[in-house]
Structures are given as C-alpha cells and as structure tokens.
Design an enzyme around this catalytic site. Sequence first.
Site, PDB file in Angstrom:
ATOM      1  N   LYS A 112      91.603 -47.832 -28.675  1.00 43.48           N
ATOM      2  CA  LYS A 112      90.420 -47.013 -28.358  1.00 43.48           C
ATOM      3  C   LYS A 112      89.342 -47.174 -29.418  1.00 43.48           C
ATOM      4  CE  LYS A 112      90.692 -44.524 -24.586  1.00 43.48           C
ATOM      5  NZ  LYS A 112      89.647 -44.421 -23.591  1.00 43.48           N
ATOM      6  N   LYS A 192      95.755 -54.161 -14.726  1.00 44.38           N
ATOM      7  CA  LYS A 192      96.215 -52.932 -14.100  1.00 44.38           C
ATOM      8  C   LYS A 192      95.092 -52.356 -13.238  1.00 44.38           C
ATOM      9  CE  LYS A 192      97.689 -48.353 -15.642  1.00 44.38           C
ATOM     10  NZ  LYS A 192      98.409 -47.596 -16.676  1.00 44.38           N
ATOM     11  N   LYS A 195      89.898 -47.638 -12.158  1.00 45.10           N
ATOM     12  CA  LYS A 195      88.544 -47.353 -11.718  1.00 45.10           C
ATOM     13  C   LYS A 195      87.531 -47.999 -12.657  1.00 45.10           C
ATOM     14  CE  LYS A 195      85.752 -43.313 -10.676  1.00 45.10           C
ATOM     15  NZ  LYS A 195      85.833 -41.929 -10.217  1.00 45.10           N
TER      16      LYS A 195
END
Length: 324
Positions: A112, A192, A195
């Site tokens: 992240k 994967k 969205k």
Amino acid sequence: MKQRVFSGARPTGRQHLGNYLGAIRNYVALQNEYDCIYSVVDIHALTSLEDTKQLQSNIYEMMLDWLAAGLDPKKCILFVQSHVPEVMELFTLLGMVTPLSWLLRVPTFKDKAKLQPHNVNYGLVGYPVLMTADIVLYKAEAIPVGEDQLPHLELAREIVRRFNNMFGDTFPEPLAKLTAFPMVVGLDGKDKMSKQLGNHIELALTPEETLERVKTAVTDPARRYRRDPGHPEVCNVYRLQQYFNELKTSGIAEKCRQAEIGCVDCKELLAEAINKDLAPFRERRQALAAMPEYVTKVLADGAARAGVIARKTLVEVKERMGLD
Ligand code: TRP
C-alpha cells in the site's frame, strides 16, 4: 454453543463475480452453522482516502447485493463498522500492546505504501490492529478470508497472544477459515477480478450487459482463428465456465479442443449460465432496491445487536488493563 464467525469487507459498492464466488457465497453458507457477524468496514476504507465521496452509496449498494445473495439478518448480524464506535476505543488500546516493528513488516502495508506514497498515513500502518479489534471485540474464533488476508490474521493472533499474556486470558486466538474457492481471475485473464482494475462483471448487470462484458474476456491466446484448436486448461473463460456451467463443462472443453465451438460460442454459453445462476438474485435485488428504508433498518438493528456484545467486551478489556 455455535462457534462465532466474523468477517469484514470494505465498502466497494456493487459486488462482482469475484466477491460473489470468493466471499459472499461462503458467508451465506456459514450463517446456518455458525453465529455469524459480517461487517462493512468503512473505517478501514478511510485508510485510502480516495474512497470517501461515494462511501454511503457504496455501503448501500453492497448491502443490497449481500441481502439479495441470501445473507439473512435473522440468521446473522450485518452492520457497518463505524456504527459500533467501540471498535475505535479497542483499536487504541490494542495499539499499546502492538510493537511497531510487527506492523512495519506486514506485506500489505509495504504494498500500500508503494501504491499511495503520497498518503502513507498512521491509520494505514495500524490497519491490521483495527482489523484485530474488529475480530476480538466479538471474540470471534473463525474468520473467513481470502489468502491475501493471512498475514493480517497471523498478526491478529500475535496481538491476542501478547494481550492474553500481559493481562490474562481474554480473547480466543482467531483462525482463518479459507474459502474453497480459488482466486477468481478477471476478464483480462491475468489479475484477480477487481473493480479497481476494471476487469470485473457486476452481479447487478442486466443479462444483455453481462453478455457484453463476457465478450470482452481474454481467452486462450494461442487460439487466433475459429479453426484453431483451443486449450481450455489455460483459458480463463473456461475457468469461469467451471463455476457456472458445471454440468456442461466437459462437453465444452472437448468441443473447444476440436475447434467445434469458437470463443464467441463459448462466451455466449457462459453468459447464459451466469444469467441463469443470477436470475433469482437479480429479482430479489430489484425488490430490495424498491425499499431503501429496509436496508437502513437492517443496519440499525445489526449495529444495536453488535453494540451489546462490543460494550461487554470493552468493559472487560478496560478492567484487565487497569483502566477501571
Ligand atoms: N482487511 C480485510 C480486507 O481487506 C477486511 C477486514 C477488516 C476484515 N476487518 C476484518 C476481514 C476482520 C476479516 C475480519 O479484505
């Protein structure tokens, strides 16, 4: 007594096939055998600030999907994380028993930090502590998650062990309950389904829109012409067939290998199977969408029930830690 299950999911709005096969179907199955609590983790969403403008509509759309998929508020507790604010108090307290070094080596934190270098906030480092607070506030024992969450769960177990050592046995050590479904790969055939990557198929699409989306899927790259024999074992559309077209898959594989059917035919079969599987879901979703106050009521009721458990745990924790 039934074992307690807890899981959380970020409010990502309308759910897609990856969410459905990987998590939601499993949540639905578990609610009959376990004492299940499922949370939409809106505070976790704030660790990546981009999300907040659509937060409320994302929560609502996601709940519509969860309810339409069969999560039953009579069988499980469904609530929004921030509606039970005790979790933030517990988060702070658990922060005092969590060494910073443990958090800095969590792989998802490092990922992240790379993804949002302009926003490596304090909450992002604490993400797994908040997740631990989610779990232990309800003394949950079994946590249905995908493989990507295993490092977080390991950390939760370490925090629990440390807390129990310092202040006496308080929390059970939570165990991951891995879902039987492998990762669902997106329409790009690589990553994967997500969205964010735009390689997804939303559950709430119309049958026509579903077909349009399926048509964009990448198939066996070696099959360039209709007459080329295909290799279903490397084709992601075939993988999706296996989830939705169980009975027909052997026939489809053979016909693909013999070039009896082309990729367009195969995609039509897939879209048809998805549409058939989702037809009852879509009907229920429409009915639920016509009564938005029902969703509000489910969430208010869920937060009330979760709050009772949460407050009891928090009283115990504060006492153990010498605050009371
Ligand atoms: N971190 C999880 C995810 O990104 C979501 C989550 C938050 C969670 N709290 C949780 C999952 C507690 C299981 C238990 O998917």
